[in-house]
Design a protein around this motif. Structure first.
Motif, PDB file in Angstrom:
ATOM      1  N   HIS A  51       0.873  -1.175   0.000  1.00 35.53           N
ATOM      2  CA  HIS A  51       0.000   0.000   0.000  1.00 35.53           C
ATOM      3  C   HIS A  51       0.910   1.225   0.000  1.00 35.53           C
ATOM      4  O   HIS A  51       1.503   1.576   1.026  1.00 35.53           O
ATOM      5  CB  HIS A  51      -0.902  -0.024   1.231  1.00 35.53           C
ATOM      6  N   GLU A  52       1.043   1.839  -1.173  1.00 40.73           N
ATOM      7  CA  GLU A  52       2.035   2.901  -1.352  1.00 40.73           C
ATOM      8  C   GLU A  52       1.851   4.088  -0.404  1.00 40.73           C
ATOM      9  O   GLU A  52       2.828   4.583   0.154  1.00 40.73           O
ATOM     10  CB  GLU A  52       2.015   3.405  -2.798  1.00 40.73           C
ATOM     11  N   ARG A  53       0.618   4.540  -0.243  1.00 44.20           N
ATOM     12  CA  ARG A  53       0.406   5.706   0.640  1.00 44.20           C
ATOM     13  C   ARG A  53       0.797   5.406   2.071  1.00 44.20           C
ATOM     14  O   ARG A  53       1.415   6.238   2.735  1.00 44.20           O
ATOM     15  CB  ARG A  53      -1.038   6.188   0.557  1.00 44.20           C
ATOM     16  N   LEU A  56       2.958   3.155   3.048  1.00 47.76           N
ATOM     17  CA  LEU A  56       4.412   3.007   3.048  1.00 47.76           C
ATOM     18  C   LEU A  56       5.087   4.373   3.141  1.00 47.76           C
ATOM     19  O   LEU A  56       5.965   4.585   3.984  1.00 47.76           O
ATOM     20  CB  LEU A  56       4.853   2.282   1.771  1.00 47.76           C
ATOM     21  N   LYS A  57       4.634   5.315   2.315  1.00 50.74           N
ATOM     22  CA  LYS A  57       5.233   6.647   2.307  1.00 50.74           C
ATOM     23  C   LYS A  57       4.920   7.426   3.579  1.00 50.74           C
ATOM     24  O   LYS A  57       5.755   8.160   4.092  1.00 50.74           O
ATOM     25  CB  LYS A  57       4.794   7.416   1.069  1.00 50.74           C
ATOM     26  N   ASP A  75      11.383   1.631  -2.693  1.00 53.69           N
ATOM     27  CA  ASP A  75      10.561   1.652  -3.892  1.00 53.69           C
ATOM     28  C   ASP A  75       9.479   0.577  -3.764  1.00 53.69           C
ATOM     29  O   ASP A  75       9.799  -0.583  -3.468  1.00 53.69           O
ATOM     30  CB  ASP A  75      11.450   1.372  -5.105  1.00 53.69           C
ATOM     31  N   PRO A  76       8.196   0.923  -3.951  1.00 52.52           N
ATOM     32  CA  PRO A  76       7.111  -0.054  -3.780  1.00 52.52           C
ATOM     33  C   PRO A  76       7.261  -1.296  -4.652  1.00 52.52           C
ATOM     34  O   PRO A  76       6.988  -2.408  -4.210  1.00 52.52           O
ATOM     35  CB  PRO A  76       5.851   0.727  -4.149  1.00 52.52           C
ATOM     36  N   HIS A  77       7.703  -1.126  -5.898  1.00 51.98           N
ATOM     37  CA  HIS A  77       7.872  -2.276  -6.791  1.00 51.98           C
ATOM     38  C   HIS A  77       8.952  -3.219  -6.258  1.00 51.98           C
ATOM     39  O   HIS A  77       8.776  -4.444  -6.228  1.00 51.98           O
ATOM     40  CB  HIS A  77       8.215  -1.805  -8.205  1.00 51.98           C
TER      41      HIS A  77
END
Length: 160
Positions: free
Chosen positions: A42-44, A46-47, A56-58
């Motif tokens: 979940h990128e948000r 994570l950031k 990096d999410p990937h």
């Protein structure tokens, strides 16, 4: 295939045919005995949690997936797994981080792994030319659609 471009332009506007291809491919994946491991980030969140120090999410999702593949290989008595991955802009960076974890003896995170059953280097292939990667892309597309469905509004025949 999903955007009806290049070789798939002939399917534009033929949604039933496209759905038939998706369905057929998913049945082939199942019939092949393949095992799919899907991991995401979940990128948000994570950031928000790690700010400028977030990976990096990937790369992180790749790490999580490889940890699971390694665990599966270990539990099944499989010694070496050759990874075939879709081409990325900087394969050396992706692979370098994972090699670093292998040298250190463990990946970061809650479920560390030595990745002992993962062979390096990876095979970086163009998914347009590699059937296995096309199958994975299709499975991920279908799973992503299923996760994003508004189950309260199933008015679209395609979503049903």
């Amino acid at each position: 295939m999903f955007q009806y471009k290049d070789d798939w332009i002939g399917l534009k506007g033929k949604h039933r045919a496209a759905i038939g291809i998706y369905r057929s491919l998913m049945n082939e994946i199942t019939a092949s005995g393949s095992v799919l491991f899907v991991r995401g980030v979940h990128e948000r969140q994570l950031k928000r949690r790690y700010g400028e120090h977030a990976h990096d999410p990937h790369s992180l999702a790749s790490q999580y997936c490889l940890e699971r593949v390694n665990f599966y290989a270990e539990s099944e008595g499989i010694r070496n797994i050759q990874i075939v991955a879709d081409k990325v802009s900087d394969p050396a960076a992706h692979e370098g981080m994972l090699k670093r974890y292998k040298l250190l003896g463990s990946t970061e995170g809650y479920v560390g792994s030595d990745l002992a059953h993962i062979d390096f280097p990876f095979r970086w292939e163009d998914s347009r030319k590699y059937f296995g990667l096309q199958a994975i892309d299709t499975a991920l597309f279908i799973l992503n659609r299923a996760v994003r469905l508004n189950r309260d509004d199933m008015s679209s025949k395609g979503d049903r």
